[in-house]
Motif scaffolding. Structure first.
Motif, short mmCIF file in Angstrom:
data_model
loop_
_atom_site.label_atom_id
_atom_site.label_comp_id
_atom_site.label_asym_id
_atom_site.label_seq_id
_atom_site.Cartn_x
_atom_site.Cartn_y
_atom_site.Cartn_z
N GLY A 133 0.76 -1.18 0.07
CA GLY A 133 -0.02 -0.26 -0.16
C GLY A 133 0.89 1.34 -0.12
O GLY A 133 0.34 2.22 -0.42
N GLY A 134 1.96 1.21 0.53
CA GLY A 134 2.90 2.23 0.47
C GLY A 134 3.07 2.99 -0.90
O GLY A 134 3.14 4.03 -0.92
N CYS A 135 3.22 2.13 -1.87
CA CYS A 135 3.36 2.45 -3.29
C CYS A 135 1.95 2.54 -4.18
O CYS A 135 1.67 3.40 -4.74
CB CYS A 135 4.41 1.82 -3.93
N GLY B 267 -1.12 1.90 -3.18
CA GLY B 267 -2.42 2.24 -2.64
C GLY B 267 -2.54 3.77 -2.64
O GLY B 267 -3.60 4.37 -2.05
N VAL B 268 -1.60 4.61 -3.02
CA VAL B 268 -1.60 6.17 -3.34
C VAL B 268 -2.31 6.32 -4.58
O VAL B 268 -1.16 6.17 -5.73
CB VAL B 268 -0.29 6.81 -2.70
N PRO B 269 -3.34 7.03 -4.75
CA PRO B 269 -3.60 7.67 -5.99
C PRO B 269 -2.51 8.42 -6.83
O PRO B 269 -2.27 9.51 -6.02
CB PRO B 269 -5.21 8.16 -5.89
N GLY B 270 -2.21 8.46 -7.85
CA GLY B 270 -1.47 9.13 -8.64
C GLY B 270 0.02 9.12 -8.24
O GLY B 270 0.81 9.92 -8.86
N TYR B 271 0.44 8.48 -7.44
CA TYR B 271 1.67 8.05 -6.90
C TYR B 271 2.84 7.66 -7.85
O TYR B 271 2.24 6.80 -8.74
CB TYR B 271 1.56 7.21 -5.44
N HIS C 167 4.82 4.99 -13.85
CA HIS C 167 3.62 5.05 -13.21
C HIS C 167 3.40 3.98 -12.16
O HIS C 167 3.47 2.78 -12.64
CB HIS C 167 2.43 5.41 -13.83
N VAL C 168 2.90 4.18 -10.75
CA VAL C 168 2.90 2.90 -10.00
C VAL C 168 1.60 2.57 -10.22
O VAL C 168 0.48 3.20 -10.03
CB VAL C 168 3.05 3.12 -8.63
N PRO C 169 1.04 1.26 -10.75
CA PRO C 169 -0.17 0.89 -10.93
C PRO C 169 -0.88 0.43 -9.81
O PRO C 169 -0.17 0.23 -8.71
CB PRO C 169 -0.01 -0.46 -11.91
N ARG C 170 -2.36 0.81 -9.62
CA ARG C 170 -3.28 0.24 -8.36
C ARG C 170 -3.31 -1.19 -8.89
O ARG C 170 -3.72 -1.87 -10.00
CB ARG C 170 -4.49 0.84 -8.73
N ILE C 171 -3.21 -1.85 -7.60
CA ILE C 171 -3.12 -3.56 -7.78
C ILE C 171 -4.44 -4.05 -7.22
O ILE C 171 -4.81 -5.25 -7.35
CB ILE C 171 -2.00 -4.04 -7.23
#
Length: 111
Positions: free
Chosen positions: A42-44, A46-50, A58-62
């Motif tokens: 969640g540190g990477c 879970g953050v929208p737009g992070y 871009h870090v995808p939502r999983i």
């Protein structure tokens, strides 16, 4: 094939079929165990737009991602087939069962 031999083979074949079918269900992993394992994700993810330290990545939502995709991706990081350093370090620390449990949990979430 004699009747006695055939009589022994048929039940064994049926048992193997049922065991294989059940193994497929078990192999999906335990979402409750997976929930306990995703605390660092969640540190990477879970953050929208992070975006992480690599500005073009871009870090995808999983959450809600496809189970098979998650297993394939985490396994590839574990084996070094995907090159992201942070994810590779995370993947290397996971067992196959951990990966299955994590994928079961994440794929059960709503996006």
């Amino acid at each position: 094939m004699t009747k006695a031999l055939f009589a022994g083979v048929l039940p064994l074949a049926a048992l193997l079929h049922l065991t294989a079918a059940h193994a497929g269900e078990v192999a999906k992993g335990d979402p409750k165990v997976g929930h306990a394992l995703v605390y660092t994700c969640g540190g990477c993810h879970g953050v929208p737009g992070y975006e992480n330290a690599y500005p073009h990545y871009h870090v995808p939502r999983i959450a809600g991602q496809n189970y098979d995709y998650l297993v394939a991706a985490l396994t590839a990081y574990k084996k070094g087939e995907r090159a992201h350093p942070t994810m590779r370090a995370q993947g290397e620390s996971l067992s196959e069962q951990d990966i299955s449990n994590i994928a079961a949990f994440l794929s059960s979430l709503n996006q």
